[in-house]
Design an enzyme around this catalytic site. Structure first.
Site, PDB file in Angstrom:
ATOM      1  CD  GLU A  48      -4.435  -4.234  10.274  1.00 46.51           C
ATOM      2  OE1 GLU A  48      -4.416  -5.447   9.996  1.00 46.51           O
ATOM      3  OE2 GLU A  48      -4.104  -3.338   9.482  1.00 46.51           O
ATOM      4  CD  GLN A  49      -6.769  -5.533  20.373  1.00 49.28           C
ATOM      5  OE1 GLN A  49      -6.842  -4.579  21.100  1.00 49.28           O
ATOM      6  NE2 GLN A  49      -6.235  -6.654  20.793  1.00 49.28           N
ATOM      7  CG  MET A  50     -11.358  -3.522  17.709  1.00 56.90           C
ATOM      8  SD  MET A  50     -12.368  -4.681  18.669  1.00 56.90           S
ATOM      9  CE  MET A  50     -14.026  -4.059  18.330  1.00 56.90           C
ATOM     10  CG  HIS A  51      -9.257  -5.779   9.888  1.00 55.24           C
ATOM     11  ND1 HIS A  51      -9.727  -6.830   9.139  1.00 55.24           N
ATOM     12  CD2 HIS A  51      -9.013  -4.782   9.015  1.00 55.24           C
ATOM     13  CE1 HIS A  51      -9.743  -6.476   7.859  1.00 55.24           C
ATOM     14  NE2 HIS A  51      -9.322  -5.242   7.763  1.00 55.24           N
ATOM     15  CD  GLU A  95      -2.834  -1.276   2.375  1.00 53.81           C
ATOM     16  OE1 GLU A  95      -2.550  -0.591   3.370  1.00 53.81           O
ATOM     17  OE2 GLU A  95      -3.778  -2.079   2.357  1.00 53.81           O
ATOM     18  CD  GLU A 102      -4.416  -5.846   2.426  1.00 57.38           C
ATOM     19  OE1 GLU A 102      -5.127  -5.105   3.118  1.00 57.38           O
ATOM     20  OE2 GLU A 102      -3.167  -5.868   2.487  1.00 57.38           O
TER      21      GLU A 102
HETATM   22 ZN   LIG Z   1      -3.895  -3.502   4.200  1.00 61.28          ZN
END
Ligand SMILES: [Zn+2]
Ligand SMILES: [Zn+2]
Ligand SMILES: [Zn+2]
Lengths: 644, 644, 644
Positions: free
Chosen positions: A360-363, A141, A312
């Protein structure tokens, strides 16, 4: 085909084989790994610990998965940052952006290029010919988190070098930028200062060049990685996973390095990022707006010269938007099919399993946090897996009849000099795209200078600077060409063209712009004639020198003109004017349309037709449709496929 | 009893005796002094000029006033800052916060601890046994002006030390924080960086620990002051004056150092600070919202383990809010009585006389600026003085039947990771408190792990991390227990519990949370069943594994569950759902209620009942009430007291 | 007379003669040049290249143009900044403001004074006696882009020196500022810190002095330039071009250095800058609000002691506001005539030709970008040129019957200590001016201490600190005097007066202020009596000790009082109360009024009467009017002139 993003380093080695087996079970064929693992493969300088990755690749390969390996350059480890702080990027306000998340480097740092080349070489050399590796991803990204532009001393020096190459002499630089204004003249390239932290705004030409410079750097940096990989990994393709709504650099130029493009599709998060109205945001919060994903699919199909992946795919709620709703049931499946409809070769979910730790634990993932239990998204992915197996190989995407010319440099130009606070390039392009899509039309994105000869309709929402290649391509278009506001209003050095806007397009449009008015919310200028509505935000005063006037503003000034196959719109159109103008252009182009409600979208892939319902009401397919998948009455969040 | 905050150093010595006499005349028994006077008692290093303070204390004491002496550490003088700039705090953006106001120090500085101990020792040694001194105040308003967290190199070093103590090895730190994510791994504790100024967000676990670390530091720093004072001043109590709506550190832990708690009550200023709607702000601008002061009284009664003061009571308009209206006539008296009703031992006005100079010159006092003329607030205080004399000693406060478990760490957790932009911990707790109070109920605040056995109803608006003591106390509750959203959703290291939320509470609630949706304004999810309304902001997807479902969301998912005495709410409730749920819980607990209009509040102290009218209309006391003070028809801004 | 701003350095020398000829053709008599040309006259230290400017001046002079020459100090060149970085200014947050635009210097730098004197001397010596030069402009737009205040070490040092001069001893400084508060005491003038970047707000007295200090510096700096010019250029006048709505420094003090004032009139850009409502902004977007330009004309007529120019007149759309609409047809002419009506000697357009490069390339000129083709503004200017020729010399402006006392220091006071977030000094003055102008009255601005004896009505929207000269002038006024809120509320050291507000005005008003309430939007306090309406934003509690009460607040408190010829208003008035109060004062003063619609304005110059239509509907002139220019029915954007 389906894929998934996987982080073997996040999970105990004992779980890898089961993970791989369960991937295969739901129809996943590809797995991306490795792109953030630098500290695990080189925990301190020159001490490499590849063994775990060797084993992970072997386990995945043994399970029949095809592996996409990422270069780990998006996450330079702590020891490297400590050793070479000159790799760090800077905010526009001059503050350094430190270690502790990701993308903490500037493309301007020579040190960073050397270190990047070193680690890419190491990884590519070790795995380049592994039979499990089918492709590569460079970095991760580019430009995400506002990391295209950096504002430190390394950047200043690299900018000065870039300017020396482009302008040769400082006299030419002074002339191009008009530094005689406000005594800004430079005596040498060493005098170049960052175009920031000035008392009032800096020279827009400088700022525009600063943007071009950074964009060029990314393409060059990416090419450096690609060349190393190609040397070590014959027969594998290379991609980069672009981030949606990042226009700070020219993705087409990076695409030139790649075998195929890919992008990271988070349709719901983008609802909060794109300048929708609050009402639209609320309406589309749990499904996304029906053009968000499609717009990017079509863009990246162009960036990849026909080939693209979704690298993704959002599999449930994410963590990074101001609000992060759970998608409505069915949306993960719908987005997947929609990507395939637009020509994606693989849709790869991010991520296999929700992390129970870190940023990113809420992803969401395809599995619940830390567990082997399918999430809602996991179950929907499995459904797509079964459906794909049932349908067999999908046909190739064809060429659309409508081209939208998308010019990254116009984003920079209009950011550097908005003149009206709500002139937003991305919004302009998106709204034009949306209006075309509501007519049931498929759209190809084309870069400036790209071949336009065979399109029936070419729309150019804007192209601020028109270079010779772009002009020639536009002049060579045989279909109807429609230009939006600001087109041709600056030359390469960000000067107003001597003949005034639209500059080199004047022979095509037969118009000349003498004044520009930018209109605050609440102000508009009514338009009537063959189309009606109003101009908002941006309104040009046009001499119609050699063209017909199709519609006029209230005071009689030309609003929409036509010269041969070329139409030109002298304002930012409101919804009515936009729709009317595009309808008129579509009719002039002799295209068939199939207008759909604002929550339905259609798309053709080869001989397959797809329909998608983003709304809350059903919609009936055309009479002739005989669904291979889904039903004639397309209910909310459902997909239908038929041959036609 | 009544008190006042007085600054003898602000007024000519010739005025002190008259000031003291006039204090006594209106019924003031206590006076707080000295807390900002460092530069007057030590104008340069080791040159002490205590004589004026000796005389001031003697004058006040001679007038019969009981003196509370403050340590002057909230205002380090210029010479000290110049000598040791390492005491200065830093903004999150890295900018130093300099001399020129107050609280310009970081708790992380070892120099600062040494200098604090030195001055506290000096003051305590000199006045510790003076007969006029009855108590001490440490520092002033810890955390006010965002001074809990500091972001400089001193802080980084102290944080690293704290981490070393808590995690022993860097491997355990890496594991706890999940630094494998994005290659954030550390090789040693020296590698620890401040969790700020990163490219995108830093690790939430790091940030959460940074907050815990700072909270711990304040408790330790305060204990250091208390120990010095206790050594020199036997028989005197110690307090600290907490500031309302400052939740950056754990007040209970500081309270453990103290003999009694106190807080600074500025009900009107808080109307602009708390996230009320604009309509609420306008409605309550001149009286404050009827729960603002009470909420804090009940909180600090808990912090003080039953004992608290209002150390600073707003006596008229203040200076520090965006707007600073004059309170409606009667409000200063009402607030004073309300504090007493909630158990305050002393209500001490800030300040005796409006200053005609410096930062607070627009802050009212009991006397007009620079003069000996009573202000409106001064006259209202005198009225309370007379009324108190008439009523005699007030009975002790008893225990309430409802406990609200208040967990500072949940504030940090939800700030570090809001996930939905409007998940505001303080608002959640306040709205639950408000709904209980509108039912006419008294509420005790209880810290996590505090004894809950004897409460008929225990509400836990949220408790993100549930440690073993908290779990045991909740399991041991015999009354009805009601949990709000996010409870048990993180472990001590900010990881998602392996069994998913509510983690250790699963055996109590019988539920498991598999997904979370955060909902932007305009989105909601209707709830119906035994209660109705809607979930807003935060909505959990719950497996009702071992519990009854009392109400469901529109799609049938559980919204409110019950397992034995334990109820759990799977969302942030809108007003209807909140009120309904609390009513249901109150009924289940078998509590009597006396619902009041939204502008009336009741409170019991021993056998006395109090009523307060914050509104614009009268309200009639219950038939049985026979007022000792006030009348049965309670008119706006009036107070009534009766026995019952 | 008409003028124009011209940049010979921007255009090839071959074009100068034609430009000059075309200027003369449309009636332009004056041309301003040179004010940004430093890098072209001294491209590196001590290497002067005046030859091009010699030739440019000769060409313009030869064409019969009168030349105003600007000193180039607003744009120090790169080599100078590199040689002496200590000239650079600093943001309040401590960030340096670098090279790359303009005004990148601080008035506090001694280096900068030396360098300024050097270049001014060079230019003045070379051109001081050139027959083409009729006047000089010092620098350009002092204070524009927030450049009055600077916050670096040079500023701190210069501030300390200024304080030493004003307070003599640090004890007096400590006493004046009340530094005993919060232990802020200083031991020496070296201890003085910048009043910024503190934990909470710094001492308002310090901040107020910091503002006074900077204001003084500008006047001194300007005087330094004037003295050099006068030495070298006998018989020429000197002006400075002030920027509208910049109140950071006292323009009257700079005016004292000058022979005449001038200002830069961008009526449309100011619509977005002034705190109008959104509805007003939309309504007036394409014409400007009808008082914006007039307000400044009247202000600068006062600053110039009767003589003023418009040095820069907006000739079309500009580039620097959030939105930049094209003015309605006729507005450039209207603004020009309006300036003349208010007494302008010359109206000089900015700029001759739109630049096709650099920061202002979207700023219209009298000619299209880079070309010799008239713009709309150019054609309207030519029309005025013809009309002026027809009308002949205009009579002198007389004195108005109404004085508005305008006190820059009150802007600083209320910025330093707003107390209510929407107490905006400029808005207060503007709204009072607007209400007077809607009654058809002409207004003179008068500085504090200026002679008021002969005015029939004197309005003082506010005057926070009233010095002895101001008090004496007000006491000496024979007409009606009307005071607004906050008057007399601070002494020179920013302390509250011992007798409370209005301090030294108490003998005049017979009132005393005991409390102040600031009211958020939505709150107001109704007023009735001889006038009615409501107080908003700011409400004083007044003892009417020795005066009549003309109107009262709802609770009976005095709202408007009168003692002899002196009226005092105890609040910020809403529109009704403001209009009513001014009508009452006007009646008391025995003035005739001619109320006009809110889009019409009148103005007298000698025996000429002017009317201007800013609206969308026609308006008929008074019966008696016999237009010399225009028609009796005044249509939108039209001008009428008649004798009367
Ligand atoms: Zn990404
Ligand atoms: Zn306080
Ligand atoms: Zn200007």
């Amino acid at each position: 085909m389906l894929g998934v993003c996987y982080y073997p380093e996040h999970w105990d080695e004992s779980r890898w084989a089961k993970d791989a087996r369960r991937m295969r079970e739901i129809g996943i064929s590809h797995v991306r790994i490795g792109e953030f693992a630098w500290s695990r493969i080189e925990p301190c300088r020159d001490h490499f610990t590849f063994e775990w990755l060797d084993r992970a690749i072997d386990v995945l390969h043994a399970a029949g998965l095809k592996i996409v390996l990422g270069t780990p350059t998006a996450t330079p480890p702590k020891w490297l940052v400590d050793e070479y702080p000159d790799i760090l990027p800077f905010e526009e306000n001059g503050q350094v952006r430190g270690f502790g998340s990701r993308r903490h480097y500037t493309f301007s740092s020579r040190t960073w290029w050397r270190e990047s080349a070193r680690i890419v070489e190491k990884v590519a050399a070790r795995y380049g010919t592994h039979p499990g590796i089918v492709g590569w991803q460079t970095d991760n990204e580019y430009g995400c988190h506002d990391t295209t532009l950096s504002w430190g001393e390394e950047d200043r020096k690299a900018f000065a070098s870039w300017l020396r190459r482009h302008y040769q002499s400082v006299d030419q630089l002074n002339e191009a930028w008009g530094t005689v204004f406000w005594s800004m003249e430079l005596a040498s390239f060493e005098d170049v200062a960052l175009p920031a932290r000035t008392v009032t705004e800096p020279n827009p030409a400088t700022r525009h060049d600063f943007w071009r410079f950074h964009s060029d750097q990314i393409a060059d940096y990416d090419r450096m990685q690609c060349e190393i990989i190609r040397k070590h990994s014959p027969g594998r393709w290379i991609t980069h996973n672009f981030m949606g709504f990042v226009s700070d650099f020219d993705h087409f130029k990076v695409g030139d390095n790649l075998d195929l493009a890919s992008w990271d599709s988070y349709p719901i998060g983008f609802v909060e990022k794109f300048p929708f109205s609050e009402a639209e945001r609320t309406r589309w919060a749990e499904t996304s707006h029906p053009d968000i994903a499609a717009y990017h699919h079509d863009l990246y199909r162009a960036v990849g010269r026909g080939r693209f992946w979704v690298m993704e795919q959002q599999p449930g709620p994410v963590n990074w938007a101001p609000w992060n709703p759970v998608p409505k049931p069915g949306m993960v499946r719908l987005w997947t099919w929609e990507a395939l409809a637009h020509g994606a070769e693989v849709v790869s979910y991010f991520r296999w399993r929700q992390a129970d730790f870190a940023q990113e634990q809420m992803h969401a993932g395809l599995n619940l946090a830390g567990s082997d239990e399918w999430s809602v998204g996991g179950r929907e992915a499995a459904q797509v897996g079964r459906e794909l197996a049932m349908l067999g190989t999908l046909p190739d995407s064809g060429r659309a009849q409508v081209a939208l010319v998308f010019d990254y440099a116009s984003y920079w130009s209009t950011m550097v000099q908005p003149q009206g606070k709500d002139f937003r390039f991305e919004e302009l392009c998106f709204r034009w795209y949306e209006a075309l899509r509501r007519l049931g039309l498929d759209v190809d994105f084309v870069r400036p200078g790209g071949d336009l000869a065979d399109y029936r309709l070419v729309v150019v929402p804007t192209m601020v600077h028109v270079d010779e290649a772009a002009r020639a391509a536009l002049a060579g278009a045989e279909g109807v060409v429609l230009f939006g506001p600001r087109s041709g209003s600056r030359d390469r050095s960000f000067r107003i063209p001597q003949e005034l806007a639209p500059g080199p397009l004047q022979p095509l449009t037969g118009t000349r712009v003498t004044q520009v008015s930018t209109l605050r919310p609440g102000l508009s200028d009514a338009v009537s004639g063959e189309v009606s509505g109003a101009g908002i935000r941006w309104r040009e005063y046009v001499d119609a020198r050699d063209c017909a006037v199709l519609a006029r503003f209230a005071n009689g000034d030309p609003a929409l003109t036509r010269r041969g196959n070329v139409m030109a719109l002298a304002c930012w159109p409101d919804e009515d004017l936009l729709t009317g103008t595009l309808r008129l252009a579509v009719e002039a182009a002799g295209l068939d349309t199939l207008p759909v409600p604002d929550f339905i979208r259609l798309r053709r892939r080869g001989d397959l037709l797809f329909a998608f319902n983003y709304g809350t009401q059903p919609w009936d397919l055309p009479e002739s449709a005989n669904p291979l998948l889904g039903t004639r009455r397309l209910t909310p969040q459902q997909v239908a496929i038929w041959r036609g």
